[in-house]
Design a protein around this motif. Structure first.
Motif, PDB file in Angstrom:
ATOM      1  N   ASP A  32       0.837  -1.228   0.044  1.00 19.38           N
ATOM      2  CA  ASP A  32       0.124  -0.041   0.159  1.00 19.38           C
ATOM      3  C   ASP A  32       0.802   1.218  -0.003  1.00 19.38           C
ATOM      4  OD1 ASP A  32      -2.207  -1.695   0.079  1.00 19.38           O
ATOM      5  OD2 ASP A  32      -2.659  -1.323   2.199  1.00 19.38           O
ATOM      6  N   ASP A  33       1.952   1.298   0.722  1.00 16.00           N
ATOM      7  CA  ASP A  33       2.873   2.513   0.887  1.00 16.00           C
ATOM      8  C   ASP A  33       3.755   2.437  -0.599  1.00 16.00           C
ATOM      9  OD1 ASP A  33       2.317   2.854   3.600  1.00 16.00           O
ATOM     10  OD2 ASP A  33       3.707   1.644   4.260  1.00 16.00           O
ATOM     11  N   ARG A  41       2.112   8.780  -6.623  1.00 11.33           N
ATOM     12  CA  ARG A  41       2.428  10.392  -6.513  1.00 11.33           C
ATOM     13  C   ARG A  41       3.669  10.515  -7.460  1.00 11.33           C
ATOM     14  NH1 ARG A  41       3.718  10.527  -1.535  1.00 11.33           N
ATOM     15  NH2 ARG A  41       1.629  10.715  -0.812  1.00 11.33           N
ATOM     16  N   THR A  83       1.091   4.259  -2.926  1.00 10.53           N
ATOM     17  CA  THR A  83       0.710   5.675  -2.639  1.00 10.53           C
ATOM     18  C   THR A  83       2.204   6.586  -3.130  1.00 10.53           C
ATOM     19  OG1 THR A  83      -0.403   5.324  -0.625  1.00 10.53           O
ATOM     20  CG2 THR A  83       0.795   7.303  -0.881  1.00 10.53           C
TER      21      THR A  83
END
Length: 505
Positions: A35-36, A43, A39
């Motif tokens: 999940d990190d 981005r 992200t």
């Protein structure tokens, strides 16, 4: 927010310039969850997209007109149509046309004939998998995207329908982003995201993403307002990320590469502006220009009696002056036409500069002299272009070899240590004529320097063609062993009928 590692920080200065980077640590990224990573990479990819899309527009010839004052553009409006001289596409295609993959081979021969034969069989199998994934065409598209947008990608995965033929897909940097390990510069995480489109309305329905890690692959879907959610997860324990970048001109602190258009875009913008100005000059100055004296501003109206703009007055090809107190009469005349040679010389100078920066022969840019160059002069002018192609072959050959190692891993379930010596076979970027190559090869074979079968590689025969040639040679040898010497020596000369006398007898 975690520190950006490997793929260091970038300061964007426009699509025509390379990314500036600063090295930074990567310890904070070592233990990120999928999940990190999603992200972080989404981005970063969002920040890179505007530059990548701008580079793509230049290749497609859809770039905006530069070097013209915005007020003038507003005033001219739809009266002006930009002239696009698409040198970016010429620069990219001239290089990409010399980059053709023709197969794979093992660089280091094994100790026994049986092992050599096994390596040859494996190389043939890799070429079969390559063609089964339509990579003859896909590799060309990957080369174009890498040259234009700094990099492209290839993703390897299992094929449930045919485990013996793993899937290989070619990916655009508009959808894929990777992160590099600072110490080894190997890919340690990758992300692909895309949108699903309604086939009926064409509207975007869902956004999807996949995170690729050394031990697993995680598939996501984005829904509003819930955000990203995991759809499925594949724990494969490969030990490496199954995403391989094809990087154009990568550097030590900029592993993401540099666009081949970085040096060309400012000159292309200038050429488009000069060509557009030339067309405007051709419209209003290259033909005799009329003028009228004795008219006021209110005399210029449209069919409804409304005043027209200054540009519309110019479009009428009439220059006018107001009435004066001494003379209220009207005078009409004509100016001589203007030459456009200054535009031609400017465009020629810009073309020479582009040819020098891109390593293109002058005749590629339409530059010629009164005396046609000889064949040797033409080949000599292509030396820099050939060397640039060879550099790409060396760099991207390593990427393709990593793809094929992953293919063997997905097919066999274990890493093959022999695959470390894989080499990519490329077509000769110098593009000599077949007669020249054949003549040189025959001389090398006759001198005993080059084995016959190796000459097939030199002449560019594909793996399939070489197999057919071997089969034909084996068949000819079998027939010769059975007494048919014509199988080796060629067809026998025609024999005269028995009833006719033999000449000279």
């Amino acid at each position: 927010m975690p520190v950006l590692g490997g793929q260091a920080r970038r300061h964007h200065r426009g699509p025509q310039q390379a990314e500036e980077v600063e090295p930074d640590g990567g310890d904070a990224l070592m233990n990120l969850s999928p999940d990190d990573w999603l992200t972080l990479l989404t981005r970063r990819h969002t920040q890179l997209l505007p530059d990548l899309q701008a580079l793509d527009r230049y290749y497609e010839g859809l770039q905006p007109l530069s070097y013209m004052h915005p007020q003038l553009v507003t005033e001219i409006g739809d009266q002006l149509r930009q002239v696009v001289i698409n040198w970016p596409r010429l620069v990219v295609d001239s290089l990409e046309e010399r980059l053709d993959v023709e197969g794979f081979r093992f660089a280091v021969p094994d100790s026994t004939a049986a092992e050599d034969e096994a390596d040859e069989a494996t190389a043939d199998e890799l070429w079969r998998i390559w063609q089964a994934n339509n990579l003859d065409e896909g590799s060309q598209q990957a080369h174009v995207d890498a040259l234009v947008m700094r990099r492209s990608f290839m993703i390897v995965g299992s094929n449930p329908g045919d485990p013996s033929t793993p899937l290989i897909t070619v990916e655009s940097p508009l959808q894929v982003e990777v992160d590099y390990e600072p110490a080894t510069r190997a890919v340690r995480a990758a992300m692909k995201r895309w949108y699903e489109v309604d086939p009926v309305t064409g509207a975007i329905r869902d956004e999807k993403a996949t995170i690729y890690l050394p031990d697993r692959t995680v598939h996501y879907a984005k829904t509003v307002p819930n955000g990203w959610s995991v759809q499925s997860e594949d724990v494969h324990e490969l030990g490496v990320v199954p995403v391989v970048p094809l990087v154009n001109r990568g550097r030590l602190l900029n592993p993401g590469g540099v666009s081949e258009l970085a040096d060309v875009i400012p000159l292309s913008d200038a050429a488009c502006k000069v060509a557009t100005d030339m067309m405007i000059a051709a419209e209003y100055h290259a033909m005799p220009r009329r003028y009228a004296l004795g008219f006021d501003q209110e005399d210029f109206v449209d069919a409804d009696g409304k005043p027209v703009s200054a540009w519309t007055q110019l479009a009428g090809r009439i220059w006018a002056t107001a009435k004066n107190k001494r003379d209220d009469g009207v005078e009409v005349g004509q100016f001589p036409e203007a030459a456009l040679d200054n535009f031609h010389s400017t465009l020629n100078q810009l073309a020479r500069t582009v040819a020098a920066l891109a390593g293109l022969p002058p005749h590629f840019m339409g530059l010629s002299t009164d005396n046609p160059p000889s064949a040797d002069a033409i080949r000599s002018s292509e030396i820099r272009l050939v060397k640039r192609a060879e550099r790409r072959q060396r760099a991207w050959g390593g990427s393709y070899e990593q793809v094929m190692r992953l293919v063997l891993r997905f097919r066999d379930g274990a890493w093959d240590p022999r695959a470390r010596s894989l080499e990519t076979r490329w077509r000769d970027p110098a593009v000599p004529t077949f007669a020249q190559k054949a003549d040189a090869t025959v001389k090398l074979v006759a001198a005993g320097i080059l084995p016959v079968e190796m000459s097939w590689d030199v002449l560019g025969f594909t793996a399939v063609q070489q197999e057919r040639m071997k089969a034909m040679q084996a068949s000819a040898l079998d027939r010769a062993m059975e007494g048919d010497l014509a199988a080796l020596l060629g067809p026998k000369p025609p024999q005269p009928p028995a009833s006719e006398p033999v000449p000279g007898g």
